[in-house]
Design a protein around this motif. Structure first.
Motif, short mmCIF file in Angstrom:
data_model
loop_
_atom_site.label_atom_id
_atom_site.label_comp_id
_atom_site.label_asym_id
_atom_site.label_seq_id
_atom_site.Cartn_x
_atom_site.Cartn_y
_atom_site.Cartn_z
N PRO A 183 0.82 -1.22 0.00
CA PRO A 183 0.00 0.00 0.00
C PRO A 183 0.85 1.27 0.00
N VAL A 184 0.37 2.29 -0.72
CA VAL A 184 1.03 3.59 -0.77
C VAL A 184 0.08 4.64 -0.22
N THR A 185 0.54 5.38 0.78
CA THR A 185 -0.23 6.51 1.30
C THR A 185 0.50 7.80 0.95
N ILE A 186 -0.23 8.74 0.37
CA ILE A 186 0.34 10.04 0.01
C ILE A 186 0.15 11.00 1.17
N ILE A 187 1.24 11.59 1.64
CA ILE A 187 1.19 12.58 2.71
C ILE A 187 1.39 13.96 2.08
N THR A 188 0.39 14.80 2.20
CA THR A 188 0.47 16.13 1.63
C THR A 188 0.15 17.17 2.69
N LYS A 226 6.03 -1.77 12.47
CA LYS A 226 5.78 -1.68 11.03
C LYS A 226 7.08 -1.39 10.28
N ARG A 227 7.24 -2.03 9.14
CA ARG A 227 8.38 -1.77 8.26
C ARG A 227 7.91 -0.84 7.15
N ILE A 228 8.24 0.43 7.28
CA ILE A 228 7.71 1.45 6.39
C ILE A 228 8.82 2.08 5.58
N ALA A 229 8.57 2.22 4.29
CA ALA A 229 9.50 2.95 3.42
C ALA A 229 8.96 4.36 3.23
N VAL A 230 9.78 5.36 3.52
CA VAL A 230 9.38 6.75 3.39
C VAL A 230 10.12 7.38 2.23
N ILE A 231 9.39 7.93 1.27
CA ILE A 231 9.98 8.59 0.12
C ILE A 231 9.69 10.07 0.23
N LEU A 232 10.72 10.88 0.19
CA LEU A 232 10.58 12.33 0.32
C LEU A 232 10.70 12.96 -1.05
N ASN A 233 9.73 13.77 -1.39
CA ASN A 233 9.67 14.33 -2.73
C ASN A 233 9.97 15.82 -2.73
N GLU A 234 10.68 16.29 -1.71
CA GLU A 234 11.06 17.70 -1.71
C GLU A 234 12.33 17.88 -0.90
N PHE A 235 13.06 18.94 -1.21
CA PHE A 235 14.27 19.27 -0.49
C PHE A 235 14.06 20.57 0.27
N GLY A 236 14.73 20.71 1.36
CA GLY A 236 14.61 21.91 2.17
C GLY A 236 15.18 21.64 3.54
N GLU A 237 15.15 22.64 4.37
CA GLU A 237 15.71 22.47 5.70
C GLU A 237 14.93 21.42 6.47
N GLY A 238 15.64 20.48 7.04
CA GLY A 238 15.03 19.46 7.87
C GLY A 238 14.16 18.49 7.11
N ILE A 243 4.47 1.96 2.12
CA ILE A 243 5.18 3.09 1.53
C ILE A 243 4.43 4.37 1.85
N LEU A 244 5.15 5.35 2.39
CA LEU A 244 4.61 6.69 2.57
C LEU A 244 5.35 7.62 1.62
N LEU A 245 4.60 8.37 0.82
CA LEU A 245 5.20 9.31 -0.13
C LEU A 245 4.85 10.73 0.29
N GLU A 246 5.85 11.52 0.64
CA GLU A 246 5.63 12.93 0.97
C GLU A 246 5.75 13.75 -0.30
N THR A 247 4.72 14.55 -0.57
CA THR A 247 4.75 15.43 -1.75
C THR A 247 5.21 16.83 -1.32
N THR A 248 5.56 17.64 -2.29
CA THR A 248 5.91 19.03 -1.98
C THR A 248 4.67 19.76 -1.49
#
Length: 377
Positions: A36-41, A62-74, A126-131
């Motif tokens: 499963p993929v959850t989009i975090i916005t 839980k074994r979770i893969a986190v994908i970060l889709n933006e760059f910035g401080e922290g 999978i958690l996908l963080e969007t900009t």
């Protein structure tokens, strides 16, 4: 099968959906080895990165893969590395002690997911963080219909983090040319809203924000928290885009009310129900006229713009309820595991979130389409 609008008479590419099974007394969707993929916005500074940092560092099973889709401080931990070599992005995966994986990407997430699938077996979510300025609907559509990825993953839901202190300001920000602002669109598309930093505002201010969110999206579940600390069971396994949601959706839809404009004069939730059976052809015609042709207009002659669509319908000659889902121009019909009982009133319940929506006109068009098909059959 998820359906997208046709262009120049071309047939839409259709994506097969696997059969589902009932496991035990509770209906659980069997996705086999699918992940499963959850989009975090969420708007800039709302706290979505804090949420992911919390998930990456807290101890859980839980074994979770986190994908970060933006760059910035922290941006999700300095633990996530990305190095540019000769103009190309080099991605480095980091395996953390709590079983999570972390990665940064600059693309829209597809390449990252493809790379991630090579680590299949080391994680189960999978958690996908969007900009902060991204349209989550476009990202969701990518996972909903992509044929290559369809065999490995499924879209579980869209979670939007809202800043309690600045949320109202974000939702009322004016955009040129009648565009919908990003924060409002994120709320409209969400399956779950996390109102974060509630300790920074009064109860009266929180009530105003909650009312504003609910006026835009009358279907969404709302959590309130501080420092983005939430129970992961509330965030994961939402099943917002598959037939499992049909098990509880009927009761939920009965309580959804048509909302009235509170902040943005255009984004509202409309709900209506029509008794009787319809044909799949009729339903497709109604949805395509609404989403693709944009031929359904309000009293002022403005095309109705649907951001999110959800409902349960009664298809003629089918013993099971059918769930209908829509995000922007993409929609899908799928059988649920819920059977119509003999004494049930076969009812079509639809919830639409968008702008220029008129409940009475939508009902009239739905009924007129159905009657016309019946007369011509």
């Amino acid at each position: 099968m998820a359906q997208a609008p046709m262009e120049e008479e071309e047939c839409p590419e259709l994506v097969p959906i696997e059969d589902q099974e009932i496991l035990g007394e509770e209906a659980e969707l069997s996705h086999g080895t699918k992940i499963p993929v959850t989009i975090i916005t969420g708007y800039l500074g709302a706290g979505k990165t804090t949420l992911l940092n919390y998930i990456l560092t807290e101890q859980h099973s839980k074994r979770i893969a986190v994908i970060l889709n933006e760059f910035g401080e922290g941006s999700a931990l300095e633990k996530s590395l990305a190095i540019s070599q000769g103009g190309e992005l080099y991605e480095e995966w980091l395996e953390l002690r709590n079983g999570c994986l972390c990665c940064s990407v600059k693309d829209n997430g597809l390449k990252a997911i493809e790379n991630l699938m090579q680590k299949k077996g080391k994680f189960d979510y999978i958690l996908l963080e969007t900009t902060g300025l991204a349209d989550p609907g476009a990202v969701a559509s990518m996972f909903w219909v992509d044929a290559e990825l369809g065999s490995d993953i499924y879209l579980d839901g869209i979670v939007s983090v809202v800043d309690a202190k600045y949320g109202l300001q974000h939702l009322t920000e004016e955009k040129p040319d009648g565009l919908i602002n990003e924060a409002t669109r994120q709320v409209a598309l969400a399956d779950l809203i996390i109102i974060n930093k509630t300790d920074l505002i009064s109860q009266e201010e929180l009530n105003k924000l909650r009312t504003a969110v609910r006026s835009i999206n009358g279907l969404v579940k709302i959590l309130e928290t501080q420092r983005s600390r939430v129970d992961l069971c509330e965030v994961l396994d939402l099943h917002a885009f598959d037939s499992l949601s049909g098990i509880s959706l009927q009761k939920k839809l009965q309580h959804v009310q048509t909302t009235h404009p509170h902040l943005d004069k255009s984004i509202v939730t409309i709900t209506f129900e029509i008794l009787g059976n319809i044909t799949e052809e009729t339903l497709n015609e109604f949805i395509q006229n609404l989403l693709w042709e944009r031929s359904v207009k309000d009293k002022a002659g403005r095309p109705m713009e649907v951001i999110r669509l959800k409902g349960l319908v009664s298809i003629k000659d089918k013993s099971h309820q059918v769930i209908v889902q829509g995000v922007h121009e993409l929609y899908d019909l799928e059988d649920t595991m819920v059977s119509w009982k003999e004494d049930d009133e076969r009812t079509n319940r639809l919830v639409l979130i968008g702008r220029n929506l008129d409940k009475d006109i939508l009902k009239q068009v739905f009924i007129a389409t159905m009657i016309e098909k019946q007369e011509n059959s």
